[in-house]
Structure formats: structure tokens, C-alpha cells
Write a protein that holds these residues in place. Structure first.
Motif, PDB file in Angstrom:
ATOM      1  N   GLY A  14     -62.772 -26.412 -61.702  1.00 45.65           N
ATOM      2  CA  GLY A  14     -62.254 -27.699 -62.138  1.00 45.65           C
ATOM      3  C   GLY A  14     -61.205 -28.163 -61.139  1.00 45.65           C
ATOM      4  O   GLY A  14     -60.749 -27.398 -60.297  1.00 45.65           O
ATOM      5  N   GLY A  15     -60.817 -29.424 -61.207  1.00 44.42           N
ATOM      6  CA  GLY A  15     -59.774 -29.938 -60.328  1.00 44.42           C
ATOM      7  C   GLY A  15     -60.302 -30.446 -59.001  1.00 44.42           C
ATOM      8  O   GLY A  15     -61.485 -30.747 -58.858  1.00 44.42           O
ATOM      9  N   ILE A  16     -59.378 -30.492 -58.013  1.00 46.17           N
ATOM     10  CA  ILE A  16     -59.686 -31.150 -56.749  1.00 46.17           C
ATOM     11  C   ILE A  16     -58.849 -30.546 -55.625  1.00 46.17           C
ATOM     12  O   ILE A  16     -57.740 -30.072 -55.856  1.00 46.17           O
ATOM     13  CB  ILE A  16     -59.406 -32.666 -56.899  1.00 46.17           C
ATOM     14  N   VAL A  17     -59.408 -30.547 -54.399  1.00 43.56           N
ATOM     15  CA  VAL A  17     -58.683 -30.145 -53.198  1.00 43.56           C
ATOM     16  C   VAL A  17     -58.750 -31.318 -52.234  1.00 43.56           C
ATOM     17  O   VAL A  17     -59.828 -31.832 -51.941  1.00 43.56           O
ATOM     18  CB  VAL A  17     -59.304 -28.886 -52.537  1.00 43.56           C
ATOM     19  N   ILE A  18     -57.579 -31.745 -51.743  1.00 46.90           N
ATOM     20  CA  ILE A  18     -57.487 -32.886 -50.837  1.00 46.90           C
ATOM     21  C   ILE A  18     -56.926 -32.396 -49.511  1.00 46.90           C
ATOM     22  O   ILE A  18     -55.907 -31.704 -49.492  1.00 46.90           O
ATOM     23  CB  ILE A  18     -56.565 -33.979 -51.411  1.00 46.90           C
ATOM     24  N   GLN A  19     -57.595 -32.772 -48.409  1.00 50.40           N
ATOM     25  CA  GLN A  19     -57.095 -32.425 -47.084  1.00 50.40           C
ATOM     26  C   GLN A  19     -57.045 -33.681 -46.236  1.00 50.40           C
ATOM     27  O   GLN A  19     -58.061 -34.352 -46.039  1.00 50.40           O
ATOM     28  CB  GLN A  19     -57.967 -31.375 -46.412  1.00 50.40           C
ATOM     29  N   ALA A  20     -55.860 -33.977 -45.733  1.00 47.90           N
ATOM     30  CA  ALA A  20     -55.646 -35.103 -44.828  1.00 47.90           C
ATOM     31  C   ALA A  20     -54.935 -34.555 -43.601  1.00 47.90           C
ATOM     32  O   ALA A  20     -53.743 -34.268 -43.653  1.00 47.90           O
ATOM     33  CB  ALA A  20     -54.820 -36.189 -45.491  1.00 47.90           C
ATOM     34  N   GLY A  21     -55.692 -34.348 -42.536  1.00 48.85           N
ATOM     35  CA  GLY A  21     -55.103 -33.749 -41.334  1.00 48.85           C
ATOM     36  C   GLY A  21     -54.682 -32.326 -41.630  1.00 48.85           C
ATOM     37  O   GLY A  21     -55.476 -31.510 -42.089  1.00 48.85           O
ATOM     38  N   ASP A  22     -53.404 -32.021 -41.399  1.00 50.61           N
ATOM     39  CA  ASP A  22     -52.880 -30.676 -41.647  1.00 50.61           C
ATOM     40  C   ASP A  22     -52.387 -30.488 -43.073  1.00 50.61           C
ATOM     41  O   ASP A  22     -52.011 -29.387 -43.455  1.00 50.61           O
ATOM     42  CB  ASP A  22     -51.729 -30.386 -40.684  1.00 50.61           C
ATOM     43  N   LYS A  23     -52.347 -31.565 -43.847  1.00 48.44           N
ATOM     44  CA  LYS A  23     -51.848 -31.488 -45.222  1.00 48.44           C
ATOM     45  C   LYS A  23     -52.979 -31.135 -46.178  1.00 48.44           C
ATOM     46  O   LYS A  23     -54.048 -31.731 -46.144  1.00 48.44           O
ATOM     47  CB  LYS A  23     -51.230 -32.817 -45.642  1.00 48.44           C
ATOM     48  N   VAL A  24     -52.723 -30.150 -47.043  1.00 46.99           N
ATOM     49  CA  VAL A  24     -53.713 -29.746 -48.034  1.00 46.99           C
ATOM     50  C   VAL A  24     -53.036 -29.715 -49.399  1.00 46.99           C
ATOM     51  O   VAL A  24     -51.974 -29.122 -49.562  1.00 46.99           O
ATOM     52  CB  VAL A  24     -54.307 -28.353 -47.722  1.00 46.99           C
ATOM     53  N   ILE A  25     -53.673 -30.364 -50.346  1.00 44.49           N
ATOM     54  CA  ILE A  25     -53.205 -30.327 -51.738  1.00 44.49           C
ATOM     55  C   ILE A  25     -54.309 -29.657 -52.534  1.00 44.49           C
ATOM     56  O   ILE A  25     -55.416 -30.184 -52.647  1.00 44.49           O
ATOM     57  CB  ILE A  25     -52.943 -31.745 -52.283  1.00 44.49           C
ATOM     58  N   ASP A  26     -54.007 -28.464 -53.051  1.00 44.68           N
ATOM     59  CA  ASP A  26     -54.997 -27.711 -53.814  1.00 44.68           C
ATOM     60  C   ASP A  26     -54.658 -27.804 -55.293  1.00 44.68           C
ATOM     61  O   ASP A  26     -53.804 -27.094 -55.795  1.00 44.68           O
ATOM     62  CB  ASP A  26     -55.033 -26.249 -53.366  1.00 44.68           C
ATOM     63  N   GLY A  27     -55.352 -28.706 -55.978  1.00 48.77           N
ATOM     64  CA  GLY A  27     -55.173 -28.878 -57.415  1.00 48.77           C
ATOM     65  C   GLY A  27     -56.365 -28.347 -58.182  1.00 48.77           C
ATOM     66  O   GLY A  27     -56.628 -28.780 -59.303  1.00 48.77           O
TER      67      GLY A  27
END
Length: 178
Positions: free
Chosen positions: A150-163
Motif C-alpha cells: 500500500g502507499g506510494i514512493v516518489i522520486q524526484a532527482g535525488d529526493k525520495v519520499i517513501d510512503g
């Protein structure tokens, strides 16, 4: 992986700068895409790293394959990469080049992996939120992977948000082991 990006960065920067100055960014993008695709061929990739294959022969083979896809600058770039034993870096060079290109064009490439396919209104809301947060137009590459639970992983360049639920469970397991 970061070591490959470190090795690829000077080549990607040089090619991007050359393309920007000559107004050939789109052409370089196509040439790098072709080279990255060509190097995914198992036999070609094997020949690139096999010490028994002469560099000159490999270079001629790659240039022959590239006829119609590579201009003179592209051919010179292939020769440089082969000579410096860096032809296997074509994929990270292409990735970095595309990153520089999108930044130059005022866009940000964002990869989103969700547990399930995103609905169109969720994509629009996420794109709007990311544009506001990053201050750039967003090119969203959304995929799904059931392994996230469930949830989401967002990667923008070097930034990663692992939700993702999977990411949260992994972080909890690390804390419990400590």
C-alpha cells in the motif's frame, strides 16, 4: 549505482553542454537513447567488456550499427567512450543527460510507484502538489508495484519520499533490531 553516476557525470555534462551550445539537445537525446538501447543487447554488452575483443573492432561494429542514428559528433563520442573503456556507462550518461535536459527546459522528472494504479484525479492532484512544492512543471512517470502492499514512493532527482507500507515495515523492523 552512485559510483556509475559519478563516472558518467563528466561525460553527460560535456555532451549536454555541447548540445546546448549547438542547439542539438534533441538530437543528442535520440543518439544517447539509441546507444543505451544498443548496449542492452547481451552480445554487444559482452563484447564491450571482453578483453579478447579488440577496441578498434568493437568501435567499428558499434559505429556500423549506429549508421543513420549517429551524426559526426555522436560517432566521436562513441570513439571517446570506447577508447576510455566507458561505453558501458551509456545508460547512466543518458539518464543524467535527460535530467539536465528537463532542468534546462524547466521541468522536473518525477517517478511515482504506487501499490495500485493511480486514478486520473489522483495523478492530477499529485502533479499539482509536486509542481507547487518543486516550483517546476512536472513530468510524472507513474507505475504500480503490488509488492509495496500500500502507499506510494516518489522520486524526484535525488529526493525520495517513501510512503509505502513496505517501506514503513522495513523501517520498523530496523528499529526493533536496534
Amino acid at each position: 549505482m552512485s559510483e556509475l553516476k559519478t563516472l558518467a557525470r563528466p561525460y553527460a555534462e560535456a555532451v549536454f553542454e555541447q548540445g546546448r551550445e549547438a542547439g542539438t539537445i534533441e538530437q543528442w537525446s535520440r543518439m544517447l537513447e539509441f546507444l543505451a538501447l544498443a548496449m542492452k543487447d547481451e552480445e554487444l554488452a559482452w563484447a564491450a567488456v571482453n578483453p579478447k575483443v579488440e577496441k578498434g573492432a568493437f568501435e567499428r561494429l558499434l559505429l556500423d550499427i549506429g549508421k543513420g542514428y549517429l551524426d559526426r559528433e555522436g560517432e566521436n563520442f562513441v570513439k571517446l567512450l570506447v577508447h576510455n573503456n566507458r561505453i558501458t556507462l551509456v545508460d547512466p550518461i543518458r539518464d543524467l543527460f535527460e535530467q539536465y535536459r528537463t532542468e534546462h527546459e524547466g521541468y522536473a522528472e518525477v517517478q511515482v510507484v504506487s501499490a495500485y494504479p493511480l486514478a486520473e484525479d489522483d495523478r492530477a492532484a499529485l502533479t499539482a502538489a509536486l509542481e507547487k512544492k518543486l516550483g517546476k512543471k512536472i513530468r510524472l512517470d507513474a507505475r504500480h508495484n503490488l509488492a509495496l502492499i500500500g502507499g506510494i514512493v516518489i522520486q524526484a532527482g535525488d529526493k525520495v519520499i517513501d510512503g509505502s507500507v513496505k517501506g514503513q515495515l522495513e523501517r520498523l523492523a530496523k528499529r526493533l533490531k536496534a
